[in-house]
Motif scaffolding. Structure first.
Motif, PDB file in Angstrom:
ATOM      1  N   TRP A 129       0.804  -1.201   0.000  1.00 28.63           N
ATOM      2  CA  TRP A 129       0.000   0.000   0.000  1.00 28.63           C
ATOM      3  C   TRP A 129       0.847   1.265   0.000  1.00 28.63           C
ATOM      4  O   TRP A 129       0.497   2.260  -0.632  1.00 28.63           O
ATOM      5  N   ALA A 130       1.990   1.265   0.673  1.00 24.91           N
ATOM      6  CA  ALA A 130       2.820   2.472   0.738  1.00 24.91           C
ATOM      7  C   ALA A 130       3.401   2.799  -0.642  1.00 24.91           C
ATOM      8  O   ALA A 130       3.407   3.959  -1.075  1.00 24.91           O
ATOM      9  N   PHE A 131       3.895   1.775  -1.339  1.00 31.03           N
ATOM     10  CA  PHE A 131       4.442   2.001  -2.676  1.00 31.03           C
ATOM     11  C   PHE A 131       3.358   2.435  -3.652  1.00 31.03           C
ATOM     12  O   PHE A 131       3.583   3.300  -4.506  1.00 31.03           O
ATOM     13  N   ALA A 132       2.175   1.879  -3.531  1.00 33.64           N
ATOM     14  CA  ALA A 132       1.068   2.251  -4.416  1.00 33.64           C
ATOM     15  C   ALA A 132       0.664   3.703  -4.192  1.00 33.64           C
ATOM     16  O   ALA A 132       0.454   4.452  -5.154  1.00 33.64           O
ATOM     17  N   ILE A 133       0.570   4.113  -2.936  1.00 28.83           N
ATOM     18  CA  ILE A 133       0.216   5.510  -2.641  1.00 28.83           C
ATOM     19  C   ILE A 133       1.305   6.446  -3.148  1.00 28.83           C
ATOM     20  O   ILE A 133       1.011   7.500  -3.721  1.00 28.83           O
ATOM     21  N   PHE A 134       2.553   6.094  -2.961  1.00 26.97           N
ATOM     22  CA  PHE A 134       3.662   6.914  -3.454  1.00 26.97           C
ATOM     23  C   PHE A 134       3.611   7.038  -4.977  1.00 26.97           C
ATOM     24  O   PHE A 134       3.760   8.124  -5.528  1.00 26.97           O
ATOM     25  N   SER A 135       3.402   5.927  -5.666  1.00 31.72           N
ATOM     26  CA  SER A 135       3.358   5.946  -7.130  1.00 31.72           C
ATOM     27  C   SER A 135       2.200   6.789  -7.639  1.00 31.72           C
ATOM     28  O   SER A 135       2.365   7.597  -8.565  1.00 31.72           O
ATOM     29  N   SER A 154       0.599   9.209  -6.052  1.00 33.16           N
ATOM     30  CA  SER A 154       0.805  10.630  -5.752  1.00 33.16           C
ATOM     31  C   SER A 154       1.897  11.235  -6.635  1.00 33.16           C
ATOM     32  O   SER A 154       1.800  12.401  -7.037  1.00 33.16           O
ATOM     33  N   ALA A 155       2.952  10.483  -6.973  1.00 33.13           N
ATOM     34  CA  ALA A 155       4.000  11.006  -7.852  1.00 33.13           C
ATOM     35  C   ALA A 155       3.458  11.250  -9.254  1.00 33.13           C
ATOM     36  O   ALA A 155       3.719  12.302  -9.859  1.00 33.13           O
ATOM     37  N   ILE A 156       2.703  10.319  -9.778  1.00 30.58           N
ATOM     38  CA  ILE A 156       2.104  10.496 -11.104  1.00 30.58           C
ATOM     39  C   ILE A 156       1.100  11.643 -11.082  1.00 30.58           C
ATOM     40  O   ILE A 156       1.061  12.471 -11.997  1.00 30.58           O
ATOM     41  N   LEU A 169       1.122  14.284  -9.077  1.00 27.07           N
ATOM     42  CA  LEU A 169       1.848  15.539  -8.962  1.00 27.07           C
ATOM     43  C   LEU A 169       2.442  15.953 -10.308  1.00 27.07           C
ATOM     44  O   LEU A 169       2.369  17.126 -10.694  1.00 27.07           O
ATOM     45  N   CYS A 170       3.000  15.011 -11.031  1.00 29.80           N
ATOM     46  CA  CYS A 170       3.550  15.314 -12.365  1.00 29.80           C
ATOM     47  C   CYS A 170       2.456  15.801 -13.301  1.00 29.80           C
ATOM     48  O   CYS A 170       2.637  16.784 -14.030  1.00 29.80           O
ATOM     49  N   LEU A 171       1.337  15.135 -13.311  1.00 28.50           N
ATOM     50  CA  LEU A 171       0.228  15.555 -14.162  1.00 28.50           C
ATOM     51  C   LEU A 171      -0.295  16.928 -13.751  1.00 28.50           C
ATOM     52  O   LEU A 171      -0.610  17.755 -14.614  1.00 28.50           O
ATOM     53  N   ALA A 172      -0.376  17.188 -12.454  1.00 28.98           N
ATOM     54  CA  ALA A 172      -0.849  18.489 -11.981  1.00 28.98           C
ATOM     55  C   ALA A 172       0.093  19.599 -12.417  1.00 28.98           C
ATOM     56  O   ALA A 172      -0.345  20.676 -12.840  1.00 28.98           O
ATOM     57  N   MET A 173       1.407  19.365 -12.350  1.00 32.09           N
ATOM     58  CA  MET A 173       2.359  20.386 -12.775  1.00 32.09           C
ATOM     59  C   MET A 173       2.294  20.618 -14.274  1.00 32.09           C
ATOM     60  O   MET A 173       2.351  21.759 -14.745  1.00 32.09           O
ATOM     61  N   LEU A 174       2.179  19.551 -15.045  1.00 34.89           N
ATOM     62  CA  LEU A 174       2.083  19.713 -16.494  1.00 34.89           C
ATOM     63  C   LEU A 174       0.805  20.435 -16.906  1.00 34.89           C
ATOM     64  O   LEU A 174       0.824  21.329 -17.755  1.00 34.89           O
ATOM     65  N   LEU A 175      -0.314  20.053 -16.311  1.00 37.27           N
ATOM     66  CA  LEU A 175      -1.573  20.716 -16.637  1.00 37.27           C
ATOM     67  C   LEU A 175      -1.583  22.157 -16.142  1.00 37.27           C
ATOM     68  O   LEU A 175      -2.110  23.050 -16.815  1.00 37.27           O
ATOM     69  N   GLY A 176      -1.025  22.411 -14.979  1.00 39.08           N
ATOM     70  CA  GLY A 176      -0.944  23.783 -14.464  1.00 39.08           C
ATOM     71  C   GLY A 176      -0.101  24.670 -15.366  1.00 39.08           C
ATOM     72  O   GLY A 176      -0.467  25.821 -15.643  1.00 39.08           O
ATOM     73  N   ALA A 177       1.016  24.159 -15.855  1.00 37.65           N
ATOM     74  CA  ALA A 177       1.849  24.940 -16.768  1.00 37.65           C
ATOM     75  C   ALA A 177       1.124  25.179 -18.092  1.00 37.65           C
ATOM     76  O   ALA A 177       1.254  26.243 -18.694  1.00 37.65           O
ATOM     77  N   PHE A 178       0.375  24.202 -18.534  1.00 38.01           N
ATOM     78  CA  PHE A 178      -0.357  24.361 -19.800  1.00 38.01           C
ATOM     79  C   PHE A 178      -1.440  25.433 -19.685  1.00 38.01           C
ATOM     80  O   PHE A 178      -1.590  26.273 -20.563  1.00 38.01           O
ATOM     81  N   PHE A 179      -2.190  25.412 -18.588  1.00 36.66           N
ATOM     82  CA  PHE A 179      -3.288  26.358 -18.446  1.00 36.66           C
ATOM     83  C   PHE A 179      -2.837  27.729 -17.961  1.00 36.66           C
ATOM     84  O   PHE A 179      -3.428  28.741 -18.315  1.00 36.66           O
ATOM     85  N   LEU A 180      -1.805  27.804 -17.141  1.00 39.68           N
ATOM     86  CA  LEU A 180      -1.379  29.085 -16.585  1.00 39.68           C
ATOM     87  C   LEU A 180      -0.247  29.744 -17.365  1.00 39.68           C
ATOM     88  O   LEU A 180       0.060  30.906 -17.144  1.00 39.68           O
ATOM     89  N   GLY A 181       0.379  29.012 -18.255  1.00 34.00           N
ATOM     90  CA  GLY A 181       1.526  29.544 -18.989  1.00 34.00           C
ATOM     91  C   GLY A 181       1.123  30.595 -20.006  1.00 34.00           C
ATOM     92  O   GLY A 181       0.000  30.631 -20.512  1.00 34.00           O
TER      93      GLY A 181
END
Length: 150
Positions: A12-18, A20-22, A24-36
């Protein structure tokens, strides 16, 4: 064979980490796309470095010596990292570590000697290498001045 809930319960710990990492990456990419910014101008795609507009082409041909010197620097700079870590743990490594570091330094010195022998560290043009000769007239003038002063 285990089913999905049992596998998730064990990892469960590795699954939650994976997840959340994916996420976070998607949130940063989408945020840069919409706010850039989307401004387009003539000078947007021109290289600008250190406050100076670039002049000429950026596609210059450089001598291979520049790359060789850069590689030599990296090789001999990494040597300093190994020697620093050895110096920190010198008491724990004892004589065995001292002998190993001595062999390491010896190999690096042999490599440096080899590089200097083949001329890889010579920056002078080929035509001017080995042409330093003494000027006999200078020695004659110096001897004449010395004899005149005596």
């Amino acid at each position: 064979m285990q089913n999905i809930p049992q596998i998730f319960a064990h990892h469960w710990a590795f699954a939650i980490f994976s997840i959340s990492a994916i996420g976070l990456c998607l949130a940063m990419l989408l945020g840069a796309f919409f706010l850039g910014g989307r401004a387009k101008a003539r000078s947007k795609n021109i290289p600008y470095e250190s406050g100076i507009d670039s002049v000429g082409s950026t596609h210059m041909r450089l001598s291979a010596k520049f790359y060789c010197i850069a590689m030599f620097f990296v090789i001999f700079d990494v040597e300093a990292l190994y020697l620093y870590t050895w110096a920190i743990s010198i008491r724990e490594s004892g004589w065995t570590g001292f002998i190993e570091v001595s062999v390491f330094i010896f190999v690096l010195l042999v490599g440096l000697l080899y590089l200097s022998r083949i001329g890889a560290l010579d920056w002078a043009p080929i035509g001017s290498r080995g042409r330093v000769q003494s000027n006999p007239s200078i020695y004659k003038m110096a001897q004449q001045r010395q004899s005149n002063n005596e």
